[in-house]
Design an enzyme around this catalytic site. Structure first.
Site, mmCIF file in Angstrom:
data_model
loop_
_atom_site.group_PDB
_atom_site.id
_atom_site.type_symbol
_atom_site.label_atom_id
_atom_site.label_comp_id
_atom_site.label_asym_id
_atom_site.label_seq_id
_atom_site.Cartn_x
_atom_site.Cartn_y
_atom_site.Cartn_z
ATOM 1 N N SER A 166 0.858 -1.190 0.000
ATOM 2 C CA SER A 166 0.000 0.000 0.000
ATOM 3 C C SER A 166 0.893 1.238 0.000
ATOM 4 O O SER A 166 2.050 1.163 0.441
ATOM 5 C CB SER A 166 -0.864 0.005 1.266
ATOM 6 N N TYR B 246 -2.091 -1.372 10.325
ATOM 7 C CA TYR B 246 -2.068 -1.497 8.858
ATOM 8 C C TYR B 246 -0.769 -0.930 8.281
ATOM 9 O O TYR B 246 -0.084 -1.587 7.493
ATOM 10 C CB TYR B 246 -3.284 -0.760 8.288
HETATM 11 C C1 BGC Z 1 -6.281 1.505 1.838
HETATM 12 C C2 BGC Z 1 -7.431 2.318 1.322
HETATM 13 C C3 BGC Z 1 -7.022 3.762 1.160
HETATM 14 C C4 BGC Z 1 -5.741 3.879 0.360
HETATM 15 C C5 BGC Z 1 -5.242 5.311 0.281
HETATM 16 C C6 BGC Z 1 -5.102 1.714 0.934
HETATM 17 O O1 BGC Z 1 -4.022 0.958 1.363
HETATM 18 O O2 BGC Z 1 -6.657 0.138 1.882
HETATM 19 O O3 BGC Z 1 -8.514 2.215 2.230
HETATM 20 O O4 BGC Z 1 -8.034 4.478 0.480
HETATM 21 O O5 BGC Z 1 -4.744 3.072 0.942
HETATM 22 O O6 BGC Z 1 -5.190 5.929 1.528
#
Ligand code: BGC
Length: 260
Positions: free
Chosen positions: A145, A158
């Site tokens: 991410s 996360y």
């Molecule tokens: C998340 C999303 C978020 C995006 C940008 C991703 O890793 O799962 O929920 O919109 O990052 O912030």
């Protein structure tokens, strides 16, 4: 240039929805055999498999929670039994957890995010690497991410899991490179899936989000999936140990378009 993955055996964890589904479908279109792992919504997995088969492809569904190493071993054994091994692992299963400042976070929620996103990816990578190293061929691609580099209030588990995934990718890539195995990660920004539906479904949330994206739009799952196909194919034969961002420029920090 057409990218083909004919005969390649792939596993996509969390492959029955969102980005995972898009990657599974795109791999199949390129000719790969695809095993779709899922935890809930078997009907969604079955539908994807049926679509792939209707298009002349090969696919199976494998139920199982990848945060359990015994279940992961079983999943890989099932792939061995069906196709005799694996060439591509897409470590995609992940959750973003309950939003909460760190000092109020529930420890079990926090641990669960790490267990699924990071430990689960490691368990799968471990099983895949055992096989890929001995056959001197293979690719692991993990869905990270933008939050492997961008802090995100309320989501410390996360962000920590994704930052961990970055170093896991680099280190496993270094270990596996002598065996002709590549290890990569792909970092999506805001992609239109159910994980962030609450945000893009309300006008205020959407406006706020768009300000964070230089290309000024939310990405589509297939824009991530197409890059995934590139990265697992021989087109990317000299790329390993890196996270590739597919984020509309989000990590370009658009606030710096002015001032500074
Ligand atoms: C998340 C999303 C978020 C995006 C940008 C991703 O890793 O799962 O929920 O919109 O990052 O912030």
């Amino acid at each position: 240039m057409e990218i083909r993955l004919d005969g390649k055996r792939a596993l996509v964890t969390g492959g029955n929805s969102g980005i995972g589904e898009a990657i599974a479908r795109e791999l199949a279109k390129a000719g790969a055999k695809v095993a779709i792992n899922y935890v809930s919504h078997p009907e969604a997995a079955e539908k994807i498999i049926q679509d792939i088969k209707n298009d002349g492809g090969e696919a199976i569904s494998l139920h199982g929670d990848i945060s359990d190493p015994t279940i992961v071993e079983h999943i890989f054994n099932q792939i061995d039994d069906t196709w005799g091994g694996i060439d591509i692992l897409v470590n995609n299963a992940g959750v973003d957890g309950v939003k909460s400042d760190g000092w109020e976070a529930d420890i079990n929620d926090w641990r669960q995010v790490i267990n699924i996103n990071l430990m689960g990816s490691f368990y799968c990578a471990r099983q895949a690497l055992k096989r890929m190293v001995s056959q001197s061929n293979g690719v692991i691609l993990s869905t990270s991410s933008v939050h492997e580099v961008i802090a995100w209030t309320g989501h410390s588990a996360y962000t920590t899991s994704k930052a961990g995934m970055s170093m896991l990718t680099k280190t496993l890539a270094q270990e596996a490179a002598p065996y002709n195995v590549r290890v990569l990660a792909l970092a999506p920004g805001a992609i239109k899936t159910t994980i962030n539906q609450d945000v893009w479904n309300n006008q205020q949330g959407l406006n706020d989000l768009l300000e964070k994206i230089p290309l000024h739009r939310i990405g589509e799952p297939d824009e991530v999936a197409k890059m995934a196909v590139v990265l697992v194919s021989d087109v990317a034969s000299y790329v390993t140990g890196r996270t590739i961002f597919v984020d509309g420029g989000m990590t370009d920090y658009p606030d710096f378009a002015h001032g500074g």
